[in-house]
Design an enzyme around this catalytic site. Structure first.
Site, mmCIF file in Angstrom:
data_model
loop_
_atom_site.group_PDB
_atom_site.id
_atom_site.type_symbol
_atom_site.label_atom_id
_atom_site.label_comp_id
_atom_site.label_asym_id
_atom_site.label_seq_id
_atom_site.Cartn_x
_atom_site.Cartn_y
_atom_site.Cartn_z
ATOM 1 N N CYS A 51 -16.370 1.941 1.259
ATOM 2 C CA CYS A 51 -15.201 1.072 1.504
ATOM 3 C C CYS A 51 -14.698 1.163 2.942
ATOM 4 C CB CYS A 51 -14.083 1.435 0.536
ATOM 5 S SG CYS A 51 -13.583 3.162 0.682
ATOM 6 N N ASP A 65 -17.271 7.347 -0.926
ATOM 7 C CA ASP A 65 -16.007 7.190 -0.201
ATOM 8 C C ASP A 65 -15.675 8.550 0.402
ATOM 9 O OD1 ASP A 65 -13.528 6.329 0.743
ATOM 10 O OD2 ASP A 65 -12.532 6.409 -1.213
ATOM 11 N N HIS A 120 -7.588 0.813 -6.174
ATOM 12 C CA HIS A 120 -7.767 -0.038 -4.982
ATOM 13 C C HIS A 120 -8.475 -1.328 -5.446
ATOM 14 C CE1 HIS A 120 -7.903 -1.217 -0.951
ATOM 15 N NE2 HIS A 120 -8.672 -0.306 -0.407
ATOM 16 N N GLN A 178 -10.330 -3.785 -2.985
ATOM 17 C CA GLN A 178 -11.608 -3.255 -2.503
ATOM 18 C C GLN A 178 -12.717 -3.500 -3.533
ATOM 19 O OE1 GLN A 178 -12.156 -1.545 0.586
ATOM 20 N NE2 GLN A 178 -14.243 -2.017 -0.051
ATOM 21 N N ARG A 229 -13.515 -8.425 2.306
ATOM 22 C CA ARG A 229 -12.109 -8.189 1.974
ATOM 23 C C ARG A 229 -11.298 -9.429 2.348
ATOM 24 N NH1 ARG A 229 -10.060 -3.016 1.883
ATOM 25 N NH2 ARG A 229 -8.179 -4.100 1.189
ATOM 26 N N ARG A 247 0.883 -1.188 0.000
ATOM 27 C CA ARG A 247 0.000 0.000 0.000
ATOM 28 C C ARG A 247 0.905 1.219 0.000
ATOM 29 N NH1 ARG A 247 -5.168 1.623 3.644
ATOM 30 N NH2 ARG A 247 -6.039 0.192 2.098
HETATM 31 N N1 NVA Z 1 -9.920 6.832 -0.991
HETATM 32 C C1 NVA Z 1 -9.475 6.412 0.312
HETATM 33 C C2 NVA Z 1 -9.684 4.957 0.479
HETATM 34 C C3 NVA Z 1 -9.313 4.414 1.835
HETATM 35 C C4 NVA Z 1 -9.519 2.940 1.920
HETATM 36 C C5 NVA Z 1 -8.015 6.777 0.491
HETATM 37 O O1 NVA Z 1 -7.240 6.583 -0.457
HETATM 38 O O2 NVA Z 1 -7.644 7.256 1.562
HETATM 39 N N1 CP Z 2 -11.084 0.018 2.831
HETATM 40 C C1 CP Z 2 -9.796 -0.035 3.223
HETATM 41 O O1 CP Z 2 -8.903 -0.291 2.413
HETATM 42 O O2 CP Z 2 -9.608 0.176 4.533
HETATM 43 P P1 CP Z 2 -8.217 0.381 5.276
HETATM 44 O O3 CP Z 2 -7.664 1.709 4.835
HETATM 45 O O4 CP Z 2 -8.564 0.358 6.733
HETATM 46 O O5 CP Z 2 -7.281 -0.730 4.901
#
Ligand code: NVA
Ligand code: CP
Length: 313
Positions: free
Chosen positions: A264, A224, A129, A132, A292, A102
């Site tokens: 998400c 989101d 993502h 997700q 997930r 990530r």
């Molecule tokens: N769009 C959000 C998703 C978190 C799971 C982010 O990138 O922070």
């Molecule tokens: N939805 C998701 O990816 O959550 P986290 O940021 O907690 O991993």
């Protein structure tokens, strides 16, 4: 399937294989049946951003599959202080059986995959993502049965989650409409790729600024956060711009009467969604979060140990 970097790299058949295995693994887990398909295998998990669901579902998932997972914060490994992605990929490939990463730049994940001799899984970048989106559509199948003729409406920021949703919906023939404020649309390359896929799968794609147009006749209303990780400096400005895109009970009433609400997570109540919607009877956000685990277990099994195991047949 060598890596999971973008949904666009997968065929509809590969996505359906992931879903079939996810279903099997989910029922084995619920019935308490051992499913150690990754016995003795180790997954490295590189994080340069925070996570609750991704970290815990990958770690628990590896354990349930008979393997183990290592949490590698980028500030603890040399990647965070200048060791190259290439050297990191080559070295980790000597110890591990798979890497989940990530991070911010999508190109860093592509670079890692290019140099790794083991599967690489994208656990979120600024652009995409994919894990997700897989869990979301698996949840949609559970809740709605067939995907045929279904429509998903995404309201809010055209971010990483939206990009992966438009990819997966157009791969699978699901209609998708995305309502974002001007200037916050999905990535233009992703939209281009998705229109190409829609021509093959038959999905109808609508890109609009109108919440009403997007939500009308939809089976799923999805949103989101307005402030993704790395955008904290833009928070005040974004809250102003996105406020007409909040998912409220009124917005839900524009969808089909049996529509479900998806997010998400993490969610920011009373910003992108009202409390009564996310905590109300139409919300399936916890099913998405749970799935997930099951979907990623399927992805890891197919990538790390793709032998046809008898229990999958
Ligand atoms: N769009 C959000 C998703 C978190 C799971 C982010 O990138 O922070
Ligand atoms: N939805 C998701 O990816 O959550 P986290 O940021 O907690 O991993």
């Amino acid at each position: 399937m060598k890596h999971l970097i973008s949904i666009y790299d997968l065929s509809a058949e590969q996505i359906n294989n992931i879903f079939n295995l996810s279903k099997t693994l989910k029922s084995q887990q619920k019935e308490g049946l051992e499913h150690h398909h990754l016995k003795g295998k180790t997954l490295g998990m590189i994080f340069t951003k925070s996570s609750t669901r991704t970290r815990i579902s990958f770690e628990a998932g590896m354990y349930q599959l008979g393997g183990s997972a290592l949490f590698l914060s980028s500030s603890d490994i040399h990647l965070g202080r200048g060791e190259t992605i290439k050297d990191t990929a080559k070295v980790l490939s000597r110890y591990l059986d798979g890497i989940m990463i990530r991070t911010y730049k999508h190109s860093d994940v592509e670079e890692l995959a290019k140099h790794a001799d083991i599967p690489v899984i994208n656990g979120l970048t600024d652009l995409m993502h994919p894990c997700q989106a897989l869990a979301d559509i698996f949840t949609m199948i559970e809740v709605k049965g067939s995907l045929k003729g279904r429509k998903l409406a995404y309201i809010g920021d055209g971010n990483n989650v939206a990009n992966s949703l438009i990819h997966i919906c157009t791969k699978l023939g699901i209609d998708i409409s995305i309502a974002t404020p001007k200037g916050y649309e999905c990535n233009s390359m992703v939209i281009h790729e998705s229109f190409k896929e829609a021509n093959i799968s038959g999905s109808k794609v609508t890109i609009t600024q109108s919440v009403q147009e997007a939500v009308s006749n939809s089976d799923v209303v999805y949103t989101d956060t307005w402030v993704s990780m790395g955008q904290e400096d833009e928070k005040e400005e974004r809250i102003q711009i996105f406020s007409p895109y909040k998912v409220t009970k009124d917005v839900m009433s524009m969808a089909k009467p049996d529509a479900v609400f998806m997010h998400c997570l993490p969610a920011y109540r009373e910003y992108e969604v009202s409390e009564e919607v996310i905590d109300g009877p139409q919300s399936v956000v916890l099913d998405q979060a749970e799935n997930r685990l099951h979907v990623q277990k399927a992805v890891m099994t197919l990538l790390i140990n793709p032998q046809p195991l008898p229990c999958f047949q």
